[in-house]
Design a protein around this motif. Structure first.
Motif, PDB file in Angstrom:
ATOM      1  N   GLU A  76       5.491 -11.158  -6.423  1.00 30.34           N
ATOM      2  CA  GLU A  76       4.683 -10.270  -7.251  1.00 30.34           C
ATOM      3  C   GLU A  76       4.548 -10.944  -8.606  1.00 30.34           C
ATOM      4  OE1 GLU A  76       3.700  -6.728  -9.734  1.00 30.34           O
ATOM      5  OE2 GLU A  76       5.211  -8.267 -10.028  1.00 30.34           O
ATOM      6  N   LEU A 133      -0.879 -11.383   0.345  1.00 35.34           N
ATOM      7  CA  LEU A 133      -1.056 -10.098   1.029  1.00 35.34           C
ATOM      8  C   LEU A 133      -2.259 -10.159   1.980  1.00 35.34           C
ATOM      9  CD1 LEU A 133      -0.173  -7.151   1.398  1.00 35.34           C
ATOM     10  CD2 LEU A 133      -1.626  -6.545  -0.548  1.00 35.34           C
ATOM     11  N   ILE A 137      -2.216  -9.725   6.031  1.00 31.18           N
ATOM     12  CA  ILE A 137      -3.031  -8.751   6.756  1.00 31.18           C
ATOM     13  C   ILE A 137      -3.852  -9.481   7.836  1.00 31.18           C
ATOM     14  CG2 ILE A 137      -4.978  -7.132   6.521  1.00 31.18           C
ATOM     15  CD1 ILE A 137      -3.738  -6.464   3.700  1.00 31.18           C
ATOM     16  N   PRO A 142       0.655  -6.258   6.688  1.00 29.22           N
ATOM     17  CA  PRO A 142       0.955  -6.503   5.264  1.00 29.22           C
ATOM     18  C   PRO A 142       2.429  -6.840   5.041  1.00 29.22           C
ATOM     19  CG  PRO A 142       0.474  -4.158   5.655  1.00 29.22           C
ATOM     20  CD  PRO A 142       0.131  -4.891   6.916  1.00 29.22           C
TER      21      PRO A 142
ATOM     22  N   ARG B 334      11.489  -2.835 -14.378  1.00 29.70           N
ATOM     23  CA  ARG B 334      11.157  -2.290 -13.058  1.00 29.70           C
ATOM     24  C   ARG B 334      12.397  -1.603 -12.501  1.00 29.70           C
ATOM     25  NH1 ARG B 334       6.877  -3.491  -9.755  1.00 29.70           N
ATOM     26  NH2 ARG B 334       6.444  -5.493 -10.723  1.00 29.70           N
ATOM     27  N   TYR B 554      -2.109   1.983   0.123  1.00 28.82           N
ATOM     28  CA  TYR B 554      -2.010   2.393   1.533  1.00 28.82           C
ATOM     29  C   TYR B 554      -0.830   1.720   2.247  1.00 28.82           C
ATOM     30  CZ  TYR B 554      -3.988  -2.076   2.967  1.00 28.82           C
ATOM     31  OH  TYR B 554      -4.168  -3.409   3.183  1.00 28.82           O
ATOM     32  N   THR B 555      -0.303   0.634   1.672  1.00 34.40           N
ATOM     33  CA  THR B 555       0.840  -0.008   2.339  1.00 34.40           C
ATOM     34  C   THR B 555       2.124   0.804   2.126  1.00 34.40           C
ATOM     35  OG1 THR B 555       1.431  -1.405   0.458  1.00 34.40           O
ATOM     36  CG2 THR B 555      -0.131  -2.321   2.032  1.00 34.40           C
TER      37      THR B 555
END
Lengths: 193, 577
Positions: A76, A133, A137, A142, B334, B554-555
């Motif tokens: 990320e 990602l 997919i 995912p 985080r 949506y994941t």
């Protein structure tokens, strides 16, 4: 050789632990001494997570600290910058460009910083940034972001591809093997910047 | 054969190879995986006990009965089990008894940073401390031999970085250990004053014998290199020191941290110009060194706080500092959050909007204390939510109308039910919420006495929480669905209003459980969303704002519909709609 250090950083729930297990297995199959330090428990719940992987003739400390990482794999964007102080001056980073808002951003107490990847490149750090990602997919799930990124790593490191394929086979559940092998290939074939 | 084993996995392997047959534990990070791995061996009877005290008593009973036995817990769990430990130390063992305790320097997943070595000294129980997985396996096996040789339980101290690091360890076959014969022995196994006085004398002599052993055991190792710097250390700190200083220092690595040797330390110190003690948390080894007249440098240089590292050792001893890459950006924290679809979310949102004070407890739901929910006033230790609420309400009766206790199913059975007895027996008008997610969550999904399954996955009897609550004397018990915010609010309001103690069971299994079927992910209808951010108030990690509209990832979304109830504009829709 002196021990090498790789860090896998991301957000709890992204599957960083599996990535570290595949990497650990690949290094083990190469006959290295190895230590992998994982985080379990509270931070797995959507917090910032880090796994250290160290290998060489002999490894003592399982942790990696400031200026010690040869390579950082960030799942990320924000996490890549959070841990960048751990990178050696001539270290490399692999970044999944996915952005996941941390809770302070979600509730409006902070802003998600902009232009993060450029700010890393401006430090003359060898950087591979990709949308892992989307590739995951494409591979079928995912959740396969971790194996895509292992594929990218495999291309950067000096071991034979078959070492990695074997490690994936030994680590992921049989029923998801085909999907994960596809994810690995998509990562492996990604052209590094 | 060499294998890459997690420290905890290596302890489990050591238990197996030593011929242990009875394991009883309560989960607690970073100790949990020891028992999970042990349960994979068919030769070992393994169980989750309701709490650490029970688990240790099970292990003590099995040891007296003649089986090599084991229990594991986190540092604070040893406080719960301290009562049996201190007396088991007097009684000694029949077959070997090993107790693993995992400390958490740096508090990755704990409420305090206590140093369990104090328990070893206070209970006069021998304690070994491995530094990597190889030693985890070897020391566990050695611990069984020492336990039987010295007639004592043996503590095995781990820290997070040892428990949760993988490194190579040599595995071998299991040693067959047949049950030792059981003989009734009142003088040794019934601890009343007359017997315990005799046993205490034996314990003191045992420590003297162990000190003699510690002077020459192969797990207390001396490595003489450069004599300018001498390092006395144990466990993970040896790895940090060795990486930082290599052959530029000499080392005394103590594999046994209680009791500590005397002559070995004096001799090592005499060979070095400056001697440092490197140990995380308290000055346990340092105090011993100073007591026996060795001038060491310890906590005046090193901190009592948090984890150490090779970098810290380099900085403190060599004065080396590194200059790391800096990127001038504000990086938001985080913190961990309640997962998307967590059944606790609705409860904390309801409590927050009602302005209710929350006496909290240990588990995933402690995350309800963090923004934006912020719905917790106190969190002390396992089970304290209920008893502390009782105390709060006894101190000020006004609190009865606006305070609740919040506790999970596993924590309630661990030590919450005794607090509830206090509420019923001593008549406080308290309201307790049991957040029953049908699993022990934070430690990674362990079964407990209310789930209906054993650690090995076999079906078994399940505690009926409603009946249990009634049996201790609470007459008002109701079960609600925490996904329904209105129902949850209503229940809290009504139970706070009545003039008798009550229990609300908010029942929904953890969304991460494999058998839980998820609904399709929800989506935001951009034509309807006005960007009011009401849906953000529940702190769901799947929801964020992009261009003044809510977006659902949506994941992550499991379609729990809690956010749908927040939206006054019906902008959150199911894909099927």
């Amino acid at each position: 050789m002196s021990a090498k250090s790789i860090m896998i950083v991301g957000v709890g729930g992204q599957g960083t632990l599996l990535a570290s297990r595949i990497l650990g297995q690949a290094l083990l199959n190469q006959g290295f001494d190895i230590k992998v330090s994982e985080v379990h428990g509270m931070s797995q719940r959507g917090g910032s997570v880090v796994t250290y992987v160290k290998y060489g003739e002999k490894v003592y400390s399982p942790v990696v600290r400031d200026c010690e990482a040869d390579l950082i794999i960030a799942f990320e964007q924000l996490e890549s910058v959070r841990w960048i102080n751990h990178l050696k001056k001539d270290g490399k980073v692999i970044i999944n460009t996915q952005e996941i808002d941390p809770m302070p951003v979600v509730i409006g107490a902070a802003e998600y910083p902009k232009d993060l990847i450029n700010s890393i490149k401006q430090k003359n750090i060898s950087t591979t940034a990709l949308d892992a990602l989307s590739l995951a997919i494409e591979a079928g799930s995912p959740k396969a972001v971790n194996v895509v990124l292992i594929g990218v790593l495999a291309n950067i490191m000096d071991f034979d591809k078959s070492v990695w394929i074997d490690a994936v086979k030994e680590t992921v559940p049989q029923k998801f093997l085909d999907m994960n092998l596809k994810a690995f290939d998509l990562g492996y074939d990604y052209k590094t910047i | 054969m060499k294998k890459l084993l997690l420290g905890n996995e290596a302890v489990a392997r050591g238990i197996y190879e030593a011929g242990c047959t009875v394991v009883s534990s309560y989960p607690g990070t970073p100790s949990t995986e020891i028992t999970e791995y042990a349960a994979k061996y068919d030769e070992i009877y393994a169980e989750w006990a309701p709490n650490e005290k029970v688990s240790m008593e099970v292990a003590i009973g099995a040891s007296i009965a003649g089986a090599r036995s084991f229990c594991a817990m986190k540092h604070v769990g040893l406080n719960v089990a301290a009562d049996p430990l201190y007396t088991a130390s007097y009684m000694g063992v029949n077959a070997g008894l090993v107790i693993a305790v995992a400390d958490d320097p740096g508090m990755h997943s704990s409420q305090n940073e206590q140093d369990s070595r104090h328990h070893a000294r206070a209970s006069k129980t021998m304690m070994l401390e491995p530094a990597d997985s190889k030693e985890c396996l070897e020391y566990t096996k050695l611990a069984y031999e020492l336990s039987e040789q010295f007639d004592t339980p043996v503590l095995l101290r781990l820290t997070t970085r040892v428990a949760h690091s993988r490194s190579l360890a040599q595995v071998s076959d299991r040693t067959d250990f047949s049950l030792k014969p059981y003989e009734k022995n009142i003088a040794k196994n019934v601890m009343m004053p007359a017997m315990a006085k005799v046993r205490h004398e034996i314990v003191e002599q045992r420590i003297q014998n162990q000190v003699k052993w510690a002077e020459s055991t192969s797990i207390n190792t001396v490595e003489i290199n450069d004599s300018k710097i001498g390092i006395i250390t144990a466990g993970i700190c040896y790895e940090y020191a060795k990486e930082a200083l290599g052959e530029n220092a000499s080392y005394l690595k103590l594999g046994c941290v209680y009791p500590l040797p005397v002559d070995l330390i004096l001799d090592f110190a005499s060979k070095c110009e400056t001697v440092y003690v490197i140990e995380e948390l308290d000055d346990f080894i340092e105090t011993h060194c100073k007591k026996i007249g060795v001038n060491v440098i310890g906590k005046e240089l090193f901190t009592f706080l948090g984890e150490y590292s090779q970098t810290l050792v380099r900085e403190k001893i060599l004065g080396e500092k590194v200059e790391s890459i800096k990127i001038e950006k504000e990086i938001p924290n985080r913190p961990p959050v309640l997962c998307a679809g967590c059944p606790h979310r609705g409860v904390f949102y309801a409590l927050k909007t009602l302005g209710v004070a929350v006496s909290g407890d240990i588990g995933c739901y402690t995350l309800g204390a963090l923004a934006p929910l912020g719905a917790m006033d106190t969190c002390i230790c396992m089970g304290a939510s209920i008893s502390a609420l009782h105390g709060r309400n006894k101190a000020n009766k006004d609190f009865e109308k606006n305070s609740v206790a919040v506790i999970g199913d596993s924590t309630f059975l661990h030590s919450g039910v005794t607090g509830l007895m206090d509420i019923a027996y001593n008549k406080s008008n308290s309201t307790v919420m049991i957040l029953d997610n049908s699993i022990t969550g934070m430690t990674g999904h362990q079964q407990n006495p209310s789930t209906g399954y054993t650690i090995k996955g076999d079906p078994t009897s399940a505690v009926n929480l409603e009946q249990l609550v009634k049996a201790v004397g609470i007459n008002r018990v109701r079960v609600i669905d925490p996904y329904n915010i209105e129902e949850t609010k209503q229940a809290i309001k009504e139970e706070l209003a009545v003039d008798e103690p009550s229990v609300i069971i908010a029942r929904r299994p953890c969304a991460l459980l494999k058998y839980v079927k998820h609904n399709p992910p929800l989506t935001v209808n951009n034509d309807k969303c006005i960007g009011c951010e009401m849906c953000m108030k529940i702190g769901c990690p799947a929801i964020s704002m992009k261009d003044k509209k809510a977006v659902i990832d949506y994941t992550q979304c499991v379609g729990c519909d809690v956010c749908t109830q927040m939206c006054k504009f019906s902008a959150i829709e199911s894909k099927e709609a």
